[in-house]
Scaffold this motif. Structure first.
Motif, PDB file in Angstrom:
ATOM      1  N   TYR B   8       0.828  -1.214   0.000  1.00 13.14           N
ATOM      2  CA  TYR B   8       0.000   0.000   0.000  1.00 13.14           C
ATOM      3  C   TYR B   8       0.864   1.266   0.000  1.00 13.14           C
ATOM      4  N   THR B 104      -5.173   0.128  -1.558  1.00 12.41           N
ATOM      5  CA  THR B 104      -6.014  -0.323  -0.441  1.00 12.41           C
ATOM      6  C   THR B 104      -5.158  -0.696   0.757  1.00 12.41           C
ATOM      7  N   SER B 105      -5.399  -0.034   1.861  1.00 14.96           N
ATOM      8  CA  SER B 105      -4.690  -0.377   3.088  1.00 14.96           C
ATOM      9  C   SER B 105      -5.311  -1.652   3.668  1.00 14.96           C
ATOM     10  N   VAL B 106      -4.447  -2.578   4.076  1.00 11.53           N
ATOM     11  CA  VAL B 106      -4.914  -3.843   4.644  1.00 11.53           C
ATOM     12  C   VAL B 106      -5.818  -3.575   5.844  1.00 11.53           C
ATOM     13  N   PHE B 107      -5.412  -2.586   6.644  1.00 11.72           N
ATOM     14  CA  PHE B 107      -6.176  -2.304   7.852  1.00 11.72           C
ATOM     15  C   PHE B 107      -7.524  -1.679   7.538  1.00 11.72           C
ATOM     16  N   ASP B 108      -7.531  -0.789   6.536  1.00 12.92           N
ATOM     17  CA  ASP B 108      -8.817  -0.198   6.150  1.00 12.92           C
ATOM     18  C   ASP B 108      -9.752  -1.301   5.668  1.00 12.92           C
ATOM     19  N   TYR B 111     -10.843  -3.529   8.690  1.00  9.78           N
ATOM     20  CA  TYR B 111     -11.794  -2.849   9.575  1.00  9.78           C
ATOM     21  C   TYR B 111     -13.117  -2.563   8.870  1.00  9.78           C
TER      22      TYR B 111
END
Lengths: 244, 191
Positions: B8, B104-108, B111
């Motif tokens: 990302y 795309t952020s893995v965390f976004d 969550y």
């Protein structure tokens, strides 16, 4: 008032006591050095305090509340900065890494943003906000993990070997950070086997040896004990700094 | 620019702002379309992918440099199947994945998934898995470096070196995972 009281705690593994009869108390807003040579039990003690290991015997009080059996409560109230920052950073950007703990607290996006902005301003991380944490310098990484912990509003912050693998300019950055925490009236415990760099900043010192407390008192009166226990050299340079 | 593939990157591009779950659905839909399209439309699809990269300011040349492994696999496809379009379909797939992971952020994503009660655990497990992959790569590369620094030749002793690398790499990985799990727990992460 004592923010943390530890009464006679013991930790046993494989029928061997790693911590034996540890007792001490820490006042709110104070900075305490927890030191001892390798294998003294420092890391085990902070893991027990934080709630990552179960107490075998004894009691732990935070703000007068018995939290010995409430490890979840201790996880929230005590913030722990680990020795290796790379194993504590999980976000893809500095901002996302700071958000990580808050998201686990199930806060609203507005609240998360407010808290993140506050800590970013306090620790002057604005320029690093969108940077990949893996590209930061050692001092900046320490600053980031401190922000990760501060954002969760802990009552006590434990810094485990925070000066490990840092060069002199980065040591200065971390010392300044600790001074800023002191100014913010945060309660801090600095854990290290090498106290020479930061002892002048601390109010109290707890010295561990073979899982037992051998000194618990004012930092300014600890020099002889430190020398006896080979925590610092006989002609230590910080002696003058501590003299009243 | 020094970028890592499938990693990302923060930017103000349009695709970065799209909801991660929508992007995940789009990834699945576009993958299906890519495999079902007529041959000629595959070229159009390729142009659309490159344009999407340009729109989001992803450096195509930098991506190309880092994709040598995938380019070779594509060429192998071409040689074995004698089909240019099969190779292009494969490249389209790689490009879609690169665009998705770059924006795309893995965390976004995890969550966003946890907002749907049925996908809560999936989201948490997904983020945990994606955090652990770099740790594994790091552990094994450290072990390989340690061997190479002591002039240990992997080519001369392929079986013994492979055994050493696997055993010691796994040991190192377990050590790191143990510290990492403490750190996740201390930040109240729970599956």
């Amino acid at each position: 008032m004592d923010i943390l009281s530890v009464n006679n705690i013991c930790f046993k593994t494989d029928n061997k006591y790693i911590l034996e009869d540890i007792s001490f108390s820490i006042k709110k807003g104070s900075i305490t050095a927890l030191c001892g040579n390798n294998g003294a039990g420092k890391t085990t003690l902070i893991k027990v305090l934080k709630g990552l290991l179960k107490v075998s015997l004894g009691e732990i009080y935070i703000n007068g509340l018995n939290v010995t059996k409430k490890s979840g409560e201790r996880l929230k109230k005590i913030g722990l900065v680990f020795q290796d920052p790379d194993l504590q950073i999980v976000g893809e950007t500095v901002e996302k890494d700071i958000e990580f703990g808050l998201r686990n607290l199930n806060l609203t996006s507005v609240e998360i943003e407010r808290k993140v902005n506050k800590v970013i301003n306090e620790l002057k991380l604005i320029d690093l906000r969108n940077r990949d944490p893996l590209t930061l310098s050692g001092g900046e990484k320490r600053k980031l993990i401190l922000a990760d912990i501060l954002v969760m509003d802990p009552d006590i912050i434990i810094l485990d070997e925070i000066f490990a693998n840092l060069d002199y300019p980065n040591v200065k950055v971390v010392l300044k950070l600790i001074q800023e925490l002191k100014d913010l009236n945060q309660t801090v415990i600095i854990v290290s086997h090498n106290v020479e760099k930061f002892l002048f900043l601390t109010d109290n010192l707890i010295l561990l040896k073979n899982g037992k407390v051998v000194y618990n008192g004012k930092s300014s009166l600890s020099i002889e004990v430190l020398k006896e226990n080979e925590i610092c050299s006989q002609n230590s340079f910080f002696e003058n700094m501590l003299m009243p | 620019m020094n970028t890592k593939l499938f990693h990302y990157r923060h930017s103000d591009g349009l695709l970065n702002k799209v909801n991660p779950v929508v992007k995940l659905l789009m990834l699945i839909i576009l993958s299906l379309i890519n495999s079902l399209l007529d041959d000629l439309f595959v070229i159009v699809f390729f142009i659309i992918c490159v344009s999407a990269m340009a729109l989001n300011r992803i450096n195509f040349l930098s991506v190309l440099k880092q994709s040598v492994f995938f380019i070779i696999i594509g060429v192998v496809f071409f040689i074995t199947s004698h089909s240019f379009f099969k190779m292009l379909r494969y490249y389209n797939m790689v490009l879609i994945c690169i665009i998705f992971t770059y924006t795309t952020s893995v965390f976004d994503l995890s969550y966003s998934l946890t907002k749907y009660s049925l996908l809560r655990k999936t989201g948490k497990i997904l983020s945990l898995t994606l955090i652990m992959i770099p740790l594994a790569l790091d552990s094994f590369s450290q072990v390989i470096l340690a061997y190479r620094s002591r002039n240990f030749s992997i080519i001369k002793h392929p079986f013994s070196s492979l055994t050493f690398i696997v055993i010691n790499g796994t040991k190192k990985y377990i050590e790191k995972v143990s510290s990492f799990s403490d750190s996740l727990q201390s930040r109240l992460f729970q599956v």
